[in-house]
Motif scaffolding. Structure first.
Motif, PDB file in Angstrom:
ATOM      1  N   LYS A  74      36.959  21.301  55.259  1.00 31.51           N
ATOM      2  CA  LYS A  74      35.583  20.943  54.867  1.00 31.51           C
ATOM      3  C   LYS A  74      34.841  20.334  56.058  1.00 31.51           C
ATOM      4  O   LYS A  74      33.692  20.672  56.324  1.00 31.51           O
ATOM      5  N   ASN A  75      35.510  19.454  56.783  1.00 33.36           N
ATOM      6  CA  ASN A  75      34.869  18.837  57.963  1.00 33.36           C
ATOM      7  C   ASN A  75      34.533  19.897  58.994  1.00 33.36           C
ATOM      8  O   ASN A  75      33.449  19.883  59.585  1.00 33.36           O
ATOM      9  N   TYR A  76      35.475  20.821  59.200  1.00 35.85           N
ATOM     10  CA  TYR A  76      35.279  21.865  60.208  1.00 35.85           C
ATOM     11  C   TYR A  76      34.045  22.711  59.873  1.00 35.85           C
ATOM     12  O   TYR A  76      33.265  23.075  60.735  1.00 35.85           O
ATOM     13  N   PHE A  77      33.877  23.008  58.562  1.00 33.81           N
ATOM     14  CA  PHE A  77      32.744  23.856  58.139  1.00 33.81           C
ATOM     15  C   PHE A  77      31.537  23.028  57.684  1.00 33.81           C
ATOM     16  O   PHE A  77      30.590  23.568  57.129  1.00 33.81           O
ATOM     17  N   LYS A  78      31.621  21.714  57.893  1.00 38.77           N
ATOM     18  CA  LYS A  78      30.531  20.780  57.523  1.00 38.77           C
ATOM     19  C   LYS A  78      30.141  20.919  56.035  1.00 38.77           C
ATOM     20  O   LYS A  78      28.974  21.036  55.686  1.00 38.77           O
ATOM     21  N   ILE A  79      31.153  20.928  55.191  1.00 41.26           N
ATOM     22  CA  ILE A  79      30.947  21.038  53.741  1.00 41.26           C
ATOM     23  C   ILE A  79      31.094  19.639  53.145  1.00 41.26           C
ATOM     24  O   ILE A  79      32.100  18.961  53.387  1.00 41.26           O
ATOM     25  N   LYS A  80      30.115  19.234  52.337  1.00 44.82           N
ATOM     26  CA  LYS A  80      30.144  17.846  51.858  1.00 44.82           C
ATOM     27  C   LYS A  80      30.404  17.735  50.351  1.00 44.82           C
ATOM     28  O   LYS A  80      30.305  16.666  49.786  1.00 44.82           O
TER      29      LYS A  80
ATOM     30  N   THR B 269      27.600  28.700  52.354  1.00 47.57           N
ATOM     31  CA  THR B 269      26.689  28.488  53.497  1.00 47.57           C
ATOM     32  C   THR B 269      26.052  29.792  53.969  1.00 47.57           C
ATOM     33  O   THR B 269      25.238  29.781  54.876  1.00 47.57           O
TER      34      THR B 269
ATOM     35  N   GLU C 128      27.346  31.942  55.712  1.00 44.58           N
ATOM     36  CA  GLU C 128      27.778  32.262  57.087  1.00 44.58           C
ATOM     37  C   GLU C 128      28.777  33.403  57.044  1.00 44.58           C
ATOM     38  O   GLU C 128      29.442  33.614  56.023  1.00 44.58           O
TER      39      GLU C 128
END
Ligand code: DP6
Length: 316
Positions: free
Chosen positions: A85-91, A130, A132
């Motif tokens: 989640k951090n890597y893909f900036k998912i909150k 996202t 992406e």
């Protein structure tokens, strides 16, 4: 609630990943080579959650028996989700559900398939949220490695080669091998493979291990490429014995090979002597014995089960 499903197979290493250069990123000390076991799979479903945390539950799918992960195992699984989640900036948060299509407590390590399935499923979910594009398989395998090293090889089939931070498929002229595992014990092992990676560093044989594994790898690729099955069997035997010798020679020594493992290993050697042929044999960090037969050896596989094992052990 929106859901995503993905699955990944397990793999069996013939040249073993044992010993890490970096335990945060699971960077291995030596290259490893594995065969992907397509019929032993893990499945993961991710579902959006309103909870202020991620959570894990067993996945009820296809009536498979439900798995029951220990709290440490759940924590480790969810930690990898947080990393992704951090890597893909998912909150946002998720309910993670997972299962294996092989019986739970069968004594087969499922971290390779389960971490690969989690990584694939999370990337699928994040990219759909996202909008992406999906990262390459190499990148997905790279990210999976951070969760559990051996899982990165499950992204390639039938053969995977992992060296440092590079994971690729490798062409070997044996495509459809028949895999069996002789279940010597279904008990949870007291030393996990993650702990074994640390403990072996105290063995006097650890110093030359990386060089020995690299030599075994080179020779194994050569013998498989030349279709020299007997040599491949001998190298794989030497390789798993080398890893198990690290276990039994470290400061606080331990072993996974019990009397039943020894009996069956002796029977397999006798079988090879009698038939002048047989399976490739290997063992992971556990007492169970993995066999790989060529497609033309199915009769031989039946013979070993019937005349040597005689129903004394379950075979998956
Ligand atoms: C003996 O991949 O389970 O099966 O990176 O700590 O999760 P972590 O270790 P893990 O180690 C597997 C060790 C092995 C050999 C192999 O699969 O190469």
């Amino acid at each position: 609630m929106q859901q995503w499903l993905d699955e990944a197979p397990s793999n069996i290493a013939l040249i073993k990943y044992m010993g890490k250069k970096n335990s945060e990123t699971n960077l291995p000390e030596n290259p490893s080579l594995s065969y992907t076991i397509e019929h032993l799979k893990s499945q993961v479903v991710l579902e959006l959650s309103d909870n202020p945390y991620d959570s894990w539950e067993p996945l009820k799918l296809n009536c498979a028996t439900l798995i029951n992960l220990s709290s440490e195992a759940q924590e480790r699984f969810l930690k990898h989700l947080v990393y992704l989640k951090n890597y893909f900036k998912i909150k946002i948060n998720f309910i993670v559900r997972s299962n294996n299509n092989f019986p739970h407590s069968s004594g087969i390590a499922s971290s390779a398939s389960s971490f690969a399935a989690l990584t694939k499923c999370a990337i699928k979910a994040f990219c759909s949220l996202t909008k992406e594009s999906m990262p390459t398989i190499e990148k997905q395998a790279f990210l999976s490695r951070i969760g559990s090293g051996s899982s990165c090889r499950s992204f390639f089939s039938p053969w995977a080669l992992w060296d440092e931070d590079k994971i690729t498929s490798i062409t070997i002229p044996y495509h459809a091998l028949h895999h069996e595992v002789i279940i010597i014990s279904r008990n949870k092992k007291s030393i996990s493979s993650s702990l074994a990676h640390k403990l072996i560093k105290t063995s006097p044989f650890y110093k030359g291990r990386s060089a020995r594994a690299s030599t075994n790898l080179k020779e194994l690729i050569q013998s498989l490429t030349n279709k020299n099955w007997e040599d491949a069997y001998k190298i794989c035997w030497q390789e798993f014995q080398d890893m198990h010798q690290l276990f039994s020679s470290c400061r606080e020594s331990f072993t996974y090979i019990n009397d039943d493992s020894k009996t069956v290993l002796n029977q397999l050697q006798e079988f090879w002597r009698t038939e002048q042929d047989g399976p490739i044999i290997t063992m992971d960090a556990g007492p169970n014995i993995h066999l790989l037969y060529r497609a033309d050896q199915l009769e031989l596989a039946n013979e070993f089960r019937k005349f040597y094992l005689k129903g004394n052990f379950d075979v998956l």
